[in-house]
Write an enzyme that holds these catalytic residues in place. Sequence first.
Site, PDB file in Angstrom:
ATOM      1  N   ARG A  61      12.282  19.726  -8.587  1.00 48.83           N
ATOM      2  CA  ARG A  61      12.282  19.191  -9.948  1.00 48.83           C
ATOM      3  C   ARG A  61      10.984  18.457 -10.265  1.00 48.83           C
ATOM      4  O   ARG A  61      10.888  17.773 -11.289  1.00 48.83           O
ATOM      5  CB  ARG A  61      13.477  18.259 -10.158  1.00 48.83           C
ATOM      6  CG  ARG A  61      14.793  18.998 -10.351  1.00 48.83           C
ATOM      7  CD  ARG A  61      16.025  18.100 -10.355  1.00 48.83           C
ATOM      8  NE  ARG A  61      15.865  16.904 -11.161  1.00 48.83           N
ATOM      9  CZ  ARG A  61      15.841  15.662 -10.669  1.00 48.83           C
ATOM     10  NH1 ARG A  61      15.944  15.454  -9.372  1.00 48.83           N
ATOM     11  NH2 ARG A  61      15.714  14.622 -11.473  1.00 48.83           N
ATOM     12  N   LYS A  62       9.970  18.604  -9.426  1.00 51.33           N
ATOM     13  CA  LYS A  62       8.669  17.992  -9.687  1.00 51.33           C
ATOM     14  C   LYS A  62       7.882  18.892 -10.639  1.00 51.33           C
ATOM     15  O   LYS A  62       6.964  19.604 -10.241  1.00 51.33           O
ATOM     16  CB  LYS A  62       7.911  17.776  -8.382  1.00 51.33           C
ATOM     17  CG  LYS A  62       8.580  16.748  -7.471  1.00 51.33           C
ATOM     18  CD  LYS A  62       7.873  16.623  -6.139  1.00 51.33           C
ATOM     19  CE  LYS A  62       8.575  15.614  -5.243  1.00 51.33           C
ATOM     20  NZ  LYS A  62       7.985  15.541  -3.897  1.00 51.33           N
ATOM     21  N   THR A  63       8.289  18.842 -11.899  1.00 53.26           N
ATOM     22  CA  THR A  63       7.690  19.685 -12.927  1.00 53.26           C
ATOM     23  C   THR A  63       7.113  18.810 -14.039  1.00 53.26           C
ATOM     24  O   THR A  63       7.443  17.632 -14.159  1.00 53.26           O
ATOM     25  CB  THR A  63       8.738  20.634 -13.529  1.00 53.26           C
ATOM     26  OG1 THR A  63       9.860  19.866 -14.011  1.00 53.26           O
ATOM     27  CG2 THR A  63       9.232  21.627 -12.484  1.00 53.26           C
TER      28      THR A  63
END
Length: 269
Positions: free
Chosen positions: A121-123
């Site tokens: 989820r590191k977007t």
Amino acid sequence: MTAYELDRFLEEDLGEDDDSNGIVPEVKAFGKIICKEDGILAGAQEACQVFGHLGLKTKKLIDDGSKVKKGDVLIEVGGNAADMLRGERLSLNILGRMSGIATLTAECVSLAGDVRIAATRKTTPGLRKLEKKAVKLGGGDTHRYDLSSAVMIKDNHIAIMGIERAISEAKMVASFTKKIEIEVESLEDAEKAAKLGADIIMFDNMAPDVIKEGVMRVNKINPKVITEASGGITIHNLADYSKTGVDVISLGALTRDAKWLDISMDITI
């Protein structure tokens, strides 16, 4: 992309008083979007949406997910010259960013053998949908799109609740359709999680040799457990982690470290 997203992205780039393109005469033009280095194409569909939203006609020459080489023409665009310039930078930014992610993902997939490569989820806020799509086009797994996709018990959950209570609460609250994943930082916690019925055990920030031992231990307890390695993994050490026996390797690097693919647009009238 939705019409709202297209309007929002264009508003960000054009501002309130676009004199740069306001000086361009009302003439018809023809544009070619060209790849300037080898990679995996992603974002062609979205680039065409941008131009279409501005009333321009497009022809996609290469499909998303395909290998591209330096010099390949990706998309042809026709219509009003000023509108073509208005959509140029947004389209190229989307193509460059998504293609960069897809290219790095494909490189990681090739190094991982039979191990599944997944995103995290590191977007970029507001761009998760596009960045996750790029991972998929590169052959990777999208992992969770959001917190509702699965139950993820992380280190801070454990610090607050403990492993036993966290898994117990998750089983009571979550739908039977959701998997329960737990992040562990020791072999003892991995064994405990397997005994308590976690569906997925993620070995977080652990050395490859330690993870290999952990996979053997949890598989003895429950061979149906999905094992995952994450934390500090990049394209440079990925091969070592692929030999640990895990089912999945998740990398924030897919979105964090991806270099944009060099893509440009040439316009003639």
